[in-house]
Write an enzyme that holds these catalytic residues in place. Structure first.
Site, PDB file in Angstrom:
ATOM      1  N   HIS A 159       0.790  -1.211  -0.108  1.00 49.05           N
ATOM      2  CA  HIS A 159      -0.137  -0.005   0.111  1.00 49.05           C
ATOM      3  C   HIS A 159       0.832   1.556   0.062  1.00 49.05           C
ATOM      4  CE1 HIS A 159      -3.825   2.221   1.874  1.00 49.05           C
ATOM      5  NE2 HIS A 159      -3.098   2.845   0.964  1.00 49.05           N
ATOM      6  N   GLU A 189      -2.842  -1.870  -3.205  1.00 52.18           N
ATOM      7  CA  GLU A 189      -3.756  -1.165  -2.853  1.00 52.18           C
ATOM      8  C   GLU A 189      -3.491   0.453  -2.421  1.00 52.18           C
ATOM      9  OE1 GLU A 189      -4.814  -3.336   0.708  1.00 52.18           O
ATOM     10  OE2 GLU A 189      -3.688  -2.048   1.959  1.00 52.18           O
ATOM     11  N   HIS A 196      -8.405  -5.812   7.436  1.00 50.71           N
ATOM     12  CA  HIS A 196      -8.229  -4.758   8.247  1.00 50.71           C
ATOM     13  C   HIS A 196      -8.427  -5.421   9.844  1.00 50.71           C
ATOM     14  CE1 HIS A 196      -7.033  -0.600   9.000  1.00 50.71           C
ATOM     15  NE2 HIS A 196      -7.596  -0.716   9.948  1.00 50.71           N
TER      16      HIS A 196
END
Length: 241
Positions: free
Chosen positions: A43, A70, A190
């Protein structure tokens, strides 16, 4: 089988704290794959406080499993994805200064923006996934963008898990079931951990992929990377409720 994609951002955070190249991001990614992970997630953020854009380029020629990039789809991010052509791009509504992802997209509000991005990535053969809350209306809007998958934002599940795991998982079962009905693939991520992952997977065994970073790297400090990855893979076996 649900794939385990290891997010290696936290490893890059440790490296960046001292400069140099210890720990070596490329070696860690290779080891994660060697120990059984079926994917690597990164990310990159605008300030490059952990994964750097150069890391993404270097990893692109190295990953042998599945590469998932991401992030918030800024112009620079989109250019990077189109250059690297990963297997999957996960679109996340992070503000530039966000410490970590803390909500899914309001897909209705950003429908045109997301639809155009999905079309752009589809033309390049890149699978797209939109990061969303466990909300059927949002998931329906996501399906209309043409995205291949959604990624369920699982922090609400993780935060309620120890108090009442049945209540915590209920909205995610409904959301994942609805997404499946609409023909969407389902990812999740998450705050998934060794405490709550097996229960999540047992109740939603058709999840395509879980992306796990912070908890996994923290566990690896005590258990070692190989043992930790094997423990997470064990959580993703088809267990009875």
């Amino acid at each position: 089988m649900t794939k385990l994609s290891v997010n290696i951002n936290k490893v890059a955070t440790i490296r960046n704290a001292r400069g140099g190249n210890v720990p070596n991001i490329l070696k860690v990614a290779e080891d994660c794959e060697r120990f059984g992970a079926q994917g690597i997630t990164v990310h990159p953020r605008p300030d490059e406080r952990h994964i750097r854009y150069k890391d993404v380029m270097d990893l692109s020629g190295l990953i042998k499993t599945e590469f998932n990039i991401e992030g918030y789809p800024s112009k620079k991010f989109v250019e990077l994805v189109l250059l690297v052509k990963p297997h999957q791009v996960t679109l996340v509504p992070d503000a530039p200064d966000a410490i970590t992802s803390n909500s899914g997209w309001n897909v209705k509000e950003h429908f045109s923006f997301l639809s155009e991005l999905v079309d752009t990535f589809k033309e390049e053969g890149i699978r797209s996934s939109i990061f969303v809350d466990a909300n059927e209306e949002t998931i329906e809007a996501a399906a209309k963008t043409g995205t291949d998958r959604i990624e369920l934002y699982t922090e609400p599940y993780a935060s309620k898990y120890e108090q009442d795991r049945a209540a915590a998982i209920e909205p995610f079962i409904k959301a994942a079931t609805y997404a499946k009905k609409l023909g969407l693939g389902v990812n999740a991520g998450h705050d998934l951990s060794l405490k709550n992952l097996a229960y999540f997977h047992t109740n939603i065994p058709w999840v395509d992929e879980v992306s796990i970073g912070h908890a996994l790297i923290c566990d690896a400090l005590y258990m070692g990377l190989e043992s930790t990855i094997k423990a997470y893979l064990e959580c993703l076996k088809n267990n009875e409720k």
